[in-house]
Design a protein around this motif. Structure first.
Motif, PDB file in Angstrom:
ATOM      1  N   THR A  88      26.131  50.120 -10.792  1.00  0.00           N
ATOM      2  CA  THR A  88      26.395  50.289 -12.220  1.00  0.00           C
ATOM      3  C   THR A  88      27.581  49.460 -12.686  1.00  0.00           C
ATOM      4  O   THR A  88      27.655  49.099 -13.860  1.00  0.00           O
ATOM      5  CB  THR A  88      26.648  51.775 -12.555  1.00  0.00           C
ATOM      6  N   LEU A  89      28.514  49.125 -11.768  1.00  0.00           N
ATOM      7  CA  LEU A  89      29.654  48.289 -12.161  1.00  0.00           C
ATOM      8  C   LEU A  89      29.236  46.850 -12.442  1.00  0.00           C
ATOM      9  O   LEU A  89      29.500  46.337 -13.546  1.00  0.00           O
ATOM     10  CB  LEU A  89      30.752  48.344 -11.105  1.00  0.00           C
ATOM     11  N   PRO A  90      28.574  46.127 -11.508  1.00  0.00           N
ATOM     12  CA  PRO A  90      28.154  44.756 -11.851  1.00  0.00           C
ATOM     13  C   PRO A  90      27.152  44.711 -13.001  1.00  0.00           C
ATOM     14  O   PRO A  90      27.186  43.776 -13.810  1.00  0.00           O
ATOM     15  CB  PRO A  90      27.539  44.231 -10.549  1.00  0.00           C
ATOM     16  N   VAL A  91      26.286  45.711 -13.096  1.00  0.00           N
ATOM     17  CA  VAL A  91      25.352  45.748 -14.222  1.00  0.00           C
ATOM     18  C   VAL A  91      26.116  45.894 -15.533  1.00  0.00           C
ATOM     19  O   VAL A  91      25.792  45.239 -16.535  1.00  0.00           O
ATOM     20  CB  VAL A  91      24.337  46.893 -14.045  1.00  0.00           C
ATOM     21  N   SER A  92      27.158  46.725 -15.535  1.00  0.00           N
ATOM     22  CA  SER A  92      27.984  46.886 -16.736  1.00  0.00           C
ATOM     23  C   SER A  92      28.651  45.572 -17.119  1.00  0.00           C
ATOM     24  O   SER A  92      28.740  45.226 -18.311  1.00  0.00           O
ATOM     25  CB  SER A  92      29.048  47.963 -16.510  1.00  0.00           C
ATOM     26  N   TRP A 115      29.181  35.363 -14.622  1.00  0.00           N
ATOM     27  CA  TRP A 115      29.015  34.946 -13.225  1.00  0.00           C
ATOM     28  C   TRP A 115      29.556  36.000 -12.263  1.00  0.00           C
ATOM     29  O   TRP A 115      28.963  36.252 -11.206  1.00  0.00           O
ATOM     30  CB  TRP A 115      29.704  33.597 -12.980  1.00  0.00           C
ATOM     31  N   VAL A 116      30.679  36.621 -12.620  1.00  0.00           N
ATOM     32  CA  VAL A 116      31.219  37.694 -11.775  1.00  0.00           C
ATOM     33  C   VAL A 116      30.197  38.814 -11.641  1.00  0.00           C
ATOM     34  O   VAL A 116      29.902  39.294 -10.535  1.00  0.00           O
ATOM     35  CB  VAL A 116      32.541  38.231 -12.353  1.00  0.00           C
ATOM     36  N   GLY A 117      29.636  39.260 -12.779  1.00  0.00           N
ATOM     37  CA  GLY A 117      28.651  40.331 -12.740  1.00  0.00           C
ATOM     38  C   GLY A 117      27.376  39.927 -12.028  1.00  0.00           C
ATOM     39  O   GLY A 117      26.822  40.695 -11.236  1.00  0.00           O
ATOM     40  N   SER A 118      26.905  38.708 -12.287  1.00  0.00           N
ATOM     41  CA  SER A 118      25.654  38.239 -11.689  1.00  0.00           C
ATOM     42  C   SER A 118      25.757  38.146 -10.172  1.00  0.00           C
ATOM     43  O   SER A 118      24.884  38.644  -9.446  1.00  0.00           O
ATOM     44  CB  SER A 118      25.278  36.873 -12.280  1.00  0.00           C
ATOM     45  N   LEU A 119      26.806  37.511  -9.679  1.00  0.00           N
ATOM     46  CA  LEU A 119      26.967  37.358  -8.236  1.00  0.00           C
ATOM     47  C   LEU A 119      27.244  38.691  -7.556  1.00  0.00           C
ATOM     48  O   LEU A 119      26.774  38.943  -6.438  1.00  0.00           O
ATOM     49  CB  LEU A 119      28.079  36.359  -7.941  1.00  0.00           C
ATOM     50  N   ALA A 120      28.008  39.556  -8.234  1.00  0.00           N
ATOM     51  CA  ALA A 120      28.270  40.881  -7.669  1.00  0.00           C
ATOM     52  C   ALA A 120      26.980  41.691  -7.583  1.00  0.00           C
ATOM     53  O   ALA A 120      26.742  42.397  -6.590  1.00  0.00           O
ATOM     54  CB  ALA A 120      29.306  41.618  -8.520  1.00  0.00           C
ATOM     55  N   GLN A 121      26.144  41.584  -8.601  1.00  0.00           N
ATOM     56  CA  GLN A 121      24.858  42.293  -8.568  1.00  0.00           C
ATOM     57  C   GLN A 121      23.975  41.771  -7.440  1.00  0.00           C
ATOM     58  O   GLN A 121      23.322  42.552  -6.738  1.00  0.00           O
ATOM     59  CB  GLN A 121      24.153  42.133  -9.915  1.00  0.00           C
ATOM     60  N   VAL A 158      17.108  41.605 -12.939  1.00  0.00           N
ATOM     61  CA  VAL A 158      16.319  41.080 -14.056  1.00  0.00           C
ATOM     62  C   VAL A 158      17.148  40.956 -15.328  1.00  0.00           C
ATOM     63  O   VAL A 158      16.701  40.344 -16.301  1.00  0.00           O
ATOM     64  CB  VAL A 158      15.077  41.959 -14.319  1.00  0.00           C
ATOM     65  N   LEU A 159      18.363  41.510 -15.336  1.00  0.00           N
ATOM     66  CA  LEU A 159      19.241  41.390 -16.500  1.00  0.00           C
ATOM     67  C   LEU A 159      19.832  39.992 -16.658  1.00  0.00           C
ATOM     68  O   LEU A 159      20.274  39.629 -17.750  1.00  0.00           O
ATOM     69  CB  LEU A 159      20.394  42.397 -16.389  1.00  0.00           C
ATOM     70  N   ALA A 160      19.848  39.219 -15.596  1.00  0.00           N
ATOM     71  CA  ALA A 160      20.567  37.945 -15.592  1.00  0.00           C
ATOM     72  C   ALA A 160      20.198  37.009 -16.738  1.00  0.00           C
ATOM     73  O   ALA A 160      21.093  36.411 -17.361  1.00  0.00           O
ATOM     74  CB  ALA A 160      20.372  37.255 -14.236  1.00  0.00           C
TER      75      ALA A 160
END
Length: 340
Positions: A88-92, A115-121, A158-160
């Motif tokens: 839920t953190l990288p998605v957020s 990019w931080v969120g995408s790579l973390a996800q 799929v959010l990317a």
């Protein structure tokens, strides 16, 4: 009821579902602007700011929790169900970057955030699926772990494209989208197999049933963002509508439970469905009424969730240990127990 002295210990990662719900609703209102005018754009801005503030507050509190109760975080990472909510953190982060692009346009700092969120996800997905290869049955895949909560780390990729295409990362967005698209039907097949052989998840986890609405809804919006045909987006809308009605079958039993943060599992899926509905309504006037109904439903539910969360926070009823036994351990032949 006052807060427990150790209340921070129970601030699990699933609290970031609040950020997901608020940012998802911001995107839905933003997409409704062509139908509702400037009012919708203003609402989207307010919701995005609220989501960002809640995210910052939760990040600070989560850091404090890690410093004071490292064993609590370790327990979350080992738990058959709770480990999935780490995503839920990288998605957020991805959703906040998407809100920023929607409201402010592209910029270097939003690209960095995305990019931080995408790579973390991507990493969290790899970590969750790597658990399935673990020789230790307590850490491997089990029937107890197969719940819709796994859709967050596994299919959240799929959010990317929602912001990645606009930020110039179309190739990576498509690649990450493909990962989520591949794993979605695989995971749903496993979840249905679990229902058929072990029964439904624990009563306290009934709200997570609504997470099943999010993948088709987001996939439909992402397909449009990637330039895919509208027909496929409508197919996704139909699948999302089915899962919404399917999930609604547990609503009465769900509402019989005491309110918990798990109820926020409804927030983002309903917002994602409203977003896709609004995008389709912008191209087909016949879809405007369903889009407005979906937006009103998502908005009402999230307002009620906010009120219940504020009340629960003030009364101290949210940050509490599990009231009954924890879920059956991975590898057990018994179905999950209530209170997981």
């Amino acid at each position: 009821m006052p807060q427990r002295p150790d209340a921070l210990k129970y601030l699990a990662p699933n609290w970031f579902a609040i950020v997901m719900g608020l940012s998802g609703l911001s995107l839905a209102w933003g997409r409704a602007a062509p139908l509702l005018g400037d009012m919708a754009g203003g609402g989207a801005l307010v919701l995005a700011v609220a989501a960002a503030l809640v995210c910052v507050a939760l990040l600070v509190l989560s850091w404090m929790r890690w410093q004071h109760y490292p064993e609590a975080l370790a327990g979350d990472l080992k738990h058959p169900v709770r480990h999935a909510f780490i995503a839920t953190l990288p998605v957020s982060i991805i959703l906040l970057a998407t809100c920023g692009v929607s409201l402010l346009g592209t910029s270097a700092w939003l690209a960095a955030l995305w990019w931080v969120g995408s790579l973390a996800q991507f990493y969290v997905t790899l970590w969750v699926l790597s658990r399935w290869l673990n020789a230790d049955k307590a850490q491997g895949l089990s029937w107890a772990a197969l719940t819709p909560a796994l859709l967050v780390p596994v299919v959240g990729n799929v959010l990317a494209p929602l912001a990645g295409v606009s930020l110039g990362a179309g190739a990576w967005s498509a690649a990450q989208f493909g990962l989520g698209l591949l794993l979605w039907p695989v995971l749903m097949a496993l979840i249905f197999a679990r229902i058929a052989t072990q029964g439904l998840w624990a009563e306290r986890l009934l709200p997570i049933t609504f997470i099943s609405v999010a993948p088709p809804a987001v996939i439909g919006s992402a397909l449009l963002q990637l330039g895919g045909p509208v027909t496929l987006a409508w197919m996704c809308w139909g699948i999302a509508l089915f899962f919404l009605l399917w999930s609604a079958q547990v609503l009465r039993r769900m509402l019989a439970q005491q309110f918990s943060v798990a109820f926020w599992s409804m927030g983002f899926p309903l917002a994602a469905f409203a977003t896709l509905s609004a995008r389709l309504a912008a191209q087909h006037s016949a879809a405007q009424a369903p889009a407005m109904i979906a937006l009103a439903l998502a908005s009402l539910v999230i307002v009620l969730l906010l009120i219940a969360t504020w009340k629960g926070w003030r009364e101290g009823s949210l940050l509490q240990p599990e009231p009954v036994a924890l879920i059956a351990t991975a590898g057990s032949d018994q179905p999950p127990q209530p209170g997981a």
